[in-house]
Scaffold this motif. Structure first.
Motif, mmCIF file in Angstrom:
data_model
loop_
_atom_site.group_PDB
_atom_site.id
_atom_site.type_symbol
_atom_site.label_atom_id
_atom_site.label_comp_id
_atom_site.label_asym_id
_atom_site.label_seq_id
_atom_site.Cartn_x
_atom_site.Cartn_y
_atom_site.Cartn_z
ATOM 1 N N HIS A 10 0.828 -1.213 0.000
ATOM 2 C CA HIS A 10 0.000 0.000 0.000
ATOM 3 C C HIS A 10 0.862 1.263 0.000
ATOM 4 O O HIS A 10 0.710 2.149 0.853
ATOM 5 N N GLU A 60 -2.269 5.370 -6.296
ATOM 6 C CA GLU A 60 -2.313 4.406 -5.194
ATOM 7 C C GLU A 60 -2.643 3.055 -5.826
ATOM 8 O O GLU A 60 -3.783 2.793 -6.193
ATOM 9 N N HIS A 101 -3.695 -0.671 -6.530
ATOM 10 C CA HIS A 101 -4.621 -1.556 -5.826
ATOM 11 C C HIS A 101 -4.299 -3.024 -6.061
ATOM 12 O O HIS A 101 -4.161 -3.799 -5.127
ATOM 13 N N ARG A 115 2.952 5.450 2.409
ATOM 14 C CA ARG A 115 1.911 4.433 2.508
ATOM 15 C C ARG A 115 0.538 5.095 2.577
ATOM 16 O O ARG A 115 0.391 6.247 2.960
ATOM 17 N N PRO A 165 -5.923 1.561 1.873
ATOM 18 C CA PRO A 165 -6.592 1.115 0.637
ATOM 19 C C PRO A 165 -8.045 1.560 0.572
ATOM 20 O O PRO A 165 -8.768 1.528 1.575
#
Length: 314
Positions: free
Chosen positions: A153, A173, A175, A213, A216
């Motif tokens: 992440h 970001e 996934h 980081r 999510p």
């Protein structure tokens, strides 16, 4: 309480599935005391696994990269799954085929007889599929780097070259990774566009270092499936036409790719086929492979191509 050797194997599996674990979480998963978890962690360190202790209110553990590859411990299901995956790997990743075969030979050599028979029952030969010759080779290092950012992440910046050659810098970001049709795609949250996006990994050039980081965002399997753009349809081909075929739709549709044509049933013995190809002659040549009667509906260029093909055959 599980047998110590089995418990240590379970502990190792847990540490491999997530970046950070708190001591309380591991105690709960293993159904043992925190003191037992500490002893098992020490045992893993003795075996060569670089388990780090993390700071925090409850403390925790993290399996870090090591200088050497320690002994690997797999249960029966994991060993068979790895062997099967190595044998069936047809991902199009450049330069991994020989390494996969060597890894398969190494694993097979140490498998007990009962498991070796299960693996040997599956014999697979990878054959290039249509359209695979023009696919760009995928750098395994890029795939691994994207995968690590998905797992940990961590934000990922990368340069991207679109289909039309347009270059751009993306802040995302990541996934998850998806494989479709021999290509790999990264499903990411695009920070600049505030929306979900998919990118072909072979067109990505990650930038170092990676970003911070993140937590999510929720994404369902249905949303993931919808993010992948469909394969090019009939309209993408330079030559397109429609014919009437005197055969059941299911007998024709099973041999027509979704990016090549659309088959519509008219009745139990007749169907309409809309097809695309590089030329009208190629459409006729392909349809003749079905060995059924057909009638050209449109356009006139397709009728002319049918007459030319018939003339050559005569």
């Amino acid at each position: 309480m599980a047998h110590p050797s089995g418990r240590i194997l379970t502990l190792l599996s847990l540490l491999q599935t997530r970046r950070d674990w708190s001591g309380d979480e591991l105690s709960g998963r293993l159904d043992v005391s925190p003191r037992t978890v500490r002893r098992d962690v020490d045992r893993l360190r003795e075996l060569g696994y670089p388990v780090q202790t993390t700071r925090g209110p409850a403390g925790g553990y993290r399996l870090s990269p090591g200088a050497d590859l320690p002994p690997l411990l797999f249960d029966d299901e994991q060993a068979v799954a790895i062997a099967v995956a190595l044998q069936t790997a047809t991902t199009g990743v450049s330069g991994v085929q020989d390494a996969a075969l060597r890894a398969l030979a190494t694993i097979r050599q140490v498998l007990p007889s009962r498991l070796r028979h299960r693996v040997d029952a599956l014999q697979v030969t990878a054959v290039p599929t249509r359209g695979s010759l023009d696919r760009s080779a995928l750098d395994p290092e890029v795939l691994l780097q994207v995968g690590v950012c998905c797992r940990d992440h961590q934000q990922l910046r990368f340069d991207y070259v679109a289909r039309d050659g347009t270059a751009s810098l993306r802040r995302t970001e990541p996934h998850r990774l998806l494989s479709r049709g021999g290509r790999w795609y990264a499903v990411v949250w695009d920070l600049d566009r505030a929306d979900w996006r998919t990118f072909r990994v072979d067109r990505m050039t990650p930038r170092i270092p990676v970003g911070p980081r993140f937590s999510p965002r929720p994404l369902s399997e249905t949303q993931v499936a919808g993010l992948l753009q469909p394969a090019p349809g009939v309209a993408a081909w330079p030559a397109r036409g429609t014919v009437l075929m005197h055969a059941p739709a299911e007998a024709i549709a099973r041999w027509v790719r979704e990016d090549q044509g659309v088959v519509t049933a008219l009745d139990e013995s007749t169907c309409r086929v809309e097809m695309g190809a590089w030329s009208y002659g190629a459409i006729i040549a392909y349809l003749l492979l079905f060995e059924v009667d057909l009638e050209v509906l449109d356009p006139p260029e397709l009728r002319e191509a049918a007459q030319q093909v018939a003339g050559r055959l005569r």
